[in-house]
Design a protein around this motif. Structure first.
Motif, PDB file in Angstrom:
ATOM      1  N   GLU A  72       0.860  -1.179   0.000  1.00 57.67           N
ATOM      2  CA  GLU A  72       0.000   0.000   0.000  1.00 57.67           C
ATOM      3  C   GLU A  72       0.893   1.223   0.000  1.00 57.67           C
ATOM      4  OE1 GLU A  72      -2.976   0.168   2.997  1.00 57.67           O
ATOM      5  OE2 GLU A  72      -3.579  -1.909   2.690  1.00 57.67           O
ATOM      6  N   ILE A  73       0.495   2.246  -0.747  1.00 57.39           N
ATOM      7  CA  ILE A  73       1.303   3.457  -0.849  1.00 57.39           C
ATOM      8  C   ILE A  73       0.497   4.622  -0.300  1.00 57.39           C
ATOM      9  CG2 ILE A  73       2.425   5.079  -2.415  1.00 57.39           C
ATOM     10  CD1 ILE A  73       3.011   2.800  -4.248  1.00 57.39           C
ATOM     11  N   PHE A  74       1.127   5.389   0.566  1.00 58.45           N
ATOM     12  CA  PHE A  74       0.522   6.597   1.098  1.00 58.45           C
ATOM     13  C   PHE A  74       1.340   7.780   0.595  1.00 58.45           C
ATOM     14  CE2 PHE A  74      -0.446   3.219   4.081  1.00 58.45           C
ATOM     15  CZ  PHE A  74      -1.828   3.354   4.191  1.00 58.45           C
ATOM     16  N   ILE A  75       0.673   8.710  -0.059  1.00 56.43           N
ATOM     17  CA  ILE A  75       1.351   9.890  -0.591  1.00 56.43           C
ATOM     18  C   ILE A  75       1.107  11.036   0.370  1.00 56.43           C
ATOM     19  CG2 ILE A  75       1.477  11.521  -2.501  1.00 56.43           C
ATOM     20  CD1 ILE A  75       0.438   9.224  -4.281  1.00 56.43           C
ATOM     21  N   ILE A  76       2.174  11.569   0.903  1.00 55.00           N
ATOM     22  CA  ILE A  76       2.085  12.670   1.862  1.00 55.00           C
ATOM     23  C   ILE A  76       2.572  13.927   1.167  1.00 55.00           C
ATOM     24  CG2 ILE A  76       2.893  13.549   4.058  1.00 55.00           C
ATOM     25  CD1 ILE A  76       3.354  10.595   4.865  1.00 55.00           C
ATOM     26  N   GLU A  77       1.699  14.908   1.123  1.00 54.89           N
ATOM     27  CA  GLU A  77       2.066  16.184   0.512  1.00 54.89           C
ATOM     28  C   GLU A  77       1.967  17.263   1.569  1.00 54.89           C
ATOM     29  OE1 GLU A  77      -0.572  16.719  -2.775  1.00 54.89           O
ATOM     30  OE2 GLU A  77       0.561  15.361  -4.064  1.00 54.89           O
ATOM     31  N   TYR A  78       2.975  18.084   1.634  1.00 55.64           N
ATOM     32  CA  TYR A  78       3.002  19.189   2.578  1.00 55.64           C
ATOM     33  C   TYR A  78       2.500  20.451   1.882  1.00 55.64           C
ATOM     34  CZ  TYR A  78       5.918  15.993   5.229  1.00 55.64           C
ATOM     35  OH  TYR A  78       6.395  14.906   5.895  1.00 55.64           O
ATOM     36  N   GLU A  79       1.991  21.391   2.683  1.00 55.27           N
ATOM     37  CA  GLU A  79       1.435  22.620   2.102  1.00 55.27           C
ATOM     38  C   GLU A  79       2.489  23.409   1.334  1.00 55.27           C
ATOM     39  OE1 GLU A  79      -0.905  25.259   4.436  1.00 55.27           O
ATOM     40  OE2 GLU A  79      -1.804  23.613   5.539  1.00 55.27           O
ATOM     41  N   ASP A  80       3.698  23.437   1.839  1.00 53.42           N
ATOM     42  CA  ASP A  80       4.738  24.222   1.160  1.00 53.42           C
ATOM     43  C   ASP A  80       5.234  23.545  -0.116  1.00 53.42           C
ATOM     44  OD1 ASP A  80       5.968  22.155   2.442  1.00 53.42           O
ATOM     45  OD2 ASP A  80       7.621  23.352   3.254  1.00 53.42           O
ATOM     46  N   SER A  81       4.931  22.274  -0.328  1.00 52.03           N
ATOM     47  CA  SER A  81       5.350  21.609  -1.565  1.00 52.03           C
ATOM     48  C   SER A  81       4.279  21.604  -2.630  1.00 52.03           C
ATOM     49  CB  SER A  81       5.772  20.168  -1.252  1.00 52.03           C
ATOM     50  OG  SER A  81       4.652  19.427  -0.842  1.00 52.03           O
ATOM     51  N   LEU A  82       3.051  22.016  -2.268  1.00 55.51           N
ATOM     52  CA  LEU A  82       1.969  22.051  -3.253  1.00 55.51           C
ATOM     53  C   LEU A  82       2.070  23.289  -4.119  1.00 55.51           C
ATOM     54  CD1 LEU A  82      -1.048  20.984  -1.019  1.00 55.51           C
ATOM     55  CD2 LEU A  82       0.178  19.592  -2.651  1.00 55.51           C
ATOM     56  N   LYS A  83       1.740  23.145  -5.377  1.00 55.43           N
ATOM     57  CA  LYS A  83       1.730  24.286  -6.281  1.00 55.43           C
ATOM     58  C   LYS A  83       0.356  24.936  -6.213  1.00 55.43           C
ATOM     59  CE  LYS A  83       5.052  22.296  -9.431  1.00 55.43           C
ATOM     60  NZ  LYS A  83       5.298  21.798 -10.772  1.00 55.43           N
ATOM     61  N   THR A  84       0.324  26.178  -5.828  1.00 53.37           N
ATOM     62  CA  THR A  84      -0.937  26.900  -5.723  1.00 53.37           C
ATOM     63  C   THR A  84      -0.955  28.029  -6.724  1.00 53.37           C
ATOM     64  OG1 THR A  84      -0.043  28.355  -4.023  1.00 53.37           O
ATOM     65  CG2 THR A  84      -1.192  26.379  -3.273  1.00 53.37           C
ATOM     66  N   LYS A  85      -2.151  28.391  -7.150  1.00 60.37           N
ATOM     67  CA  LYS A  85      -2.300  29.498  -8.082  1.00 60.37           C
ATOM     68  C   LYS A  85      -2.230  30.803  -7.307  1.00 60.37           C
ATOM     69  CE  LYS A  85      -5.111  26.999 -11.388  1.00 60.37           C
ATOM     70  NZ  LYS A  85      -6.403  26.941 -12.061  1.00 60.37           N
ATOM     71  N   LYS A  86      -1.495  31.758  -7.833  1.00 61.16           N
ATOM     72  CA  LYS A  86      -1.377  33.059  -7.157  1.00 61.16           C
ATOM     73  C   LYS A  86      -2.156  34.098  -7.888  1.00 61.16           C
ATOM     74  CE  LYS A  86       3.045  32.207  -5.079  1.00 61.16           C
ATOM     75  NZ  LYS A  86       4.386  32.653  -4.876  1.00 61.16           N
TER      76      LYS A  86
END
Length: 105
Positions: A91-105
């Motif tokens: 099983e794979i769990f993908i952990i994404e942090y807020e600072d690594s996410l690409k957000t639209k500015k």
């Protein structure tokens, strides 16, 4: 025409000096091989050499990646990281942090 009697203008009364000065000005500014064109071409050569070095580094990086992908471990690592593939019993769990996410500015 009194200004032509100044000692500074004495050499310019010679026709050979006048032709030499005119030739020099022509070669520096107006000729197809002028100094300005040489400067532009030299700067273009420098830009192309920088680009050549960049592409050589990219080729080395790609060759290193190809060498890693040629092994089974490297291919498995690439498939897991890029395409989130897994084995049947995992099983794979993908952990994404807020600072690594690409957000639209």
């Amino acid at each position: 025409m009194a200004f032509l009697k100044h000692p500074f203008f004495k050499p310019f009364k010679n026709i050979f000096i006048l032709i030499l000065v005119a030739f020099g000005i022509w070669m520096l500014f107006f000729d197809a091989n002028s100094l300005l064109i040489h400067h532009e071409l030299n700067s273009e050569i420098n830009d192309l050499e920088d680009e050549k070095e960049y592409y050589k580094k990219e080729i080395e990086k790609d060759n290193k990646a190809l060498k890693e992908l040629s092994t089974d471990e490297g291919l498995e690592k690439f498939a897991r990281e890029e395409y989130y593939m897994k084995r049947d019993n995992e099983e794979i769990f993908i952990i994404e942090y807020e600072d690594s996410l690409k957000t639209k500015k």
